[in-house]
Design a protein around this motif. Structure first.
Motif, mmCIF file in Angstrom:
data_model
loop_
_atom_site.group_PDB
_atom_site.id
_atom_site.type_symbol
_atom_site.label_atom_id
_atom_site.label_comp_id
_atom_site.label_asym_id
_atom_site.label_seq_id
_atom_site.Cartn_x
_atom_site.Cartn_y
_atom_site.Cartn_z
ATOM 1 N N TYR A 28 0.942 -1.088 0.097
ATOM 2 C CA TYR A 28 -0.121 -0.097 -0.027
ATOM 3 C C TYR A 28 0.898 1.019 0.004
ATOM 4 N N GLU A 29 0.570 2.115 -0.833
ATOM 5 C CA GLU A 29 1.324 3.326 -0.835
ATOM 6 C C GLU A 29 0.930 4.304 0.300
ATOM 7 N N THR A 30 1.879 4.604 1.134
ATOM 8 C CA THR A 30 1.704 5.363 2.354
ATOM 9 C C THR A 30 1.887 6.936 1.847
ATOM 10 N N SER A 31 1.085 7.874 2.502
ATOM 11 C CA SER A 31 1.381 9.311 2.282
ATOM 12 C C SER A 31 1.344 9.870 3.491
ATOM 13 N N ILE A 32 2.129 9.455 4.721
ATOM 14 C CA ILE A 32 2.148 10.277 6.027
ATOM 15 C C ILE A 32 3.459 11.288 5.525
ATOM 16 N N LYS A 33 3.015 12.529 6.063
ATOM 17 C CA LYS A 33 4.039 13.449 6.165
ATOM 18 C C LYS A 33 4.354 13.634 7.556
#
Length: 165
Positions: A28-33
């Motif tokens: 899964y692609e994570t986009s946590i900044k």
């Protein structure tokens, strides 16, 4: 599991997971900044400001309860000690220690009373039977006496009639 007869053109979920595990690409692609430290500190302070007053209040109640329990415990100990020191308590203990003996004596008396009651009933029945027997005997003696008199009277009457001719 794949159903038999299903089209093999579309990969199943298990196949996708296996393929992702074999490759180095994330499933899964994570986009946590990353969150700035200042925001984390402000959130932490906000949470603490919301919780600390309630916890302080609860701690105060807890300390009050502990204090009240200690006072009650001390009062109970003092009361117990004051009762233990009184001579009346020793008398009560002595009387209570005699309770099993008194109970045994009471049960023995009750047993004796039941035995006496049973004997009295049997004696009353026997007295009744003896009384009835005595009455029957008196009646039979009276009847026998009456028969004897009748016989004597009958015999006297015959003897008188023989001497007359």
């Amino acid at each position: 599991m794949a159903e038999v007869g299903a089209s093999s053109a579309q990969p199943t979920r298990e196949e996708e997971h296996l393929a992702a595990a074999e490759s180095d690409e994330p499933l899964y692609e994570t986009s946590i900044k990353p969150v700035p430290q200042e925001v984390v500190d402000q959130l932490t302070l906000g949470c603490l400001n919301a919780v600390v007053p309630k916890l302080s209040h609860a701690q105060g109640h807890f300390q009050e309860l502990v204090h009240n329990q200690e006072m009650l415990l001390q009062t109970m100990h003092d009361t117990t000690d004051s009762f233990a020191e009184r001579p009346e308590v020793e008398e009560i203990v002595a009387v209570l220690s005699q309770a099993p003996l008194y109970r045994e004596k009471t049960l023995a008396v009750v047993h004796e009373m039941h035995a006496l009651l049973s004997r009295v009933r049997r004696l009353k029945q026997r007295a009744e039977k003896l009384q009835q027997h005595k009455q029957k005997q008196e009646i039979s003696e009276a009847e026998a006496l009456e028969r004897q008199r009748q016989r004597e009277k009958h015999l006297e009457a015959k003897t008188v009639s023989m001497t007359d001719p």
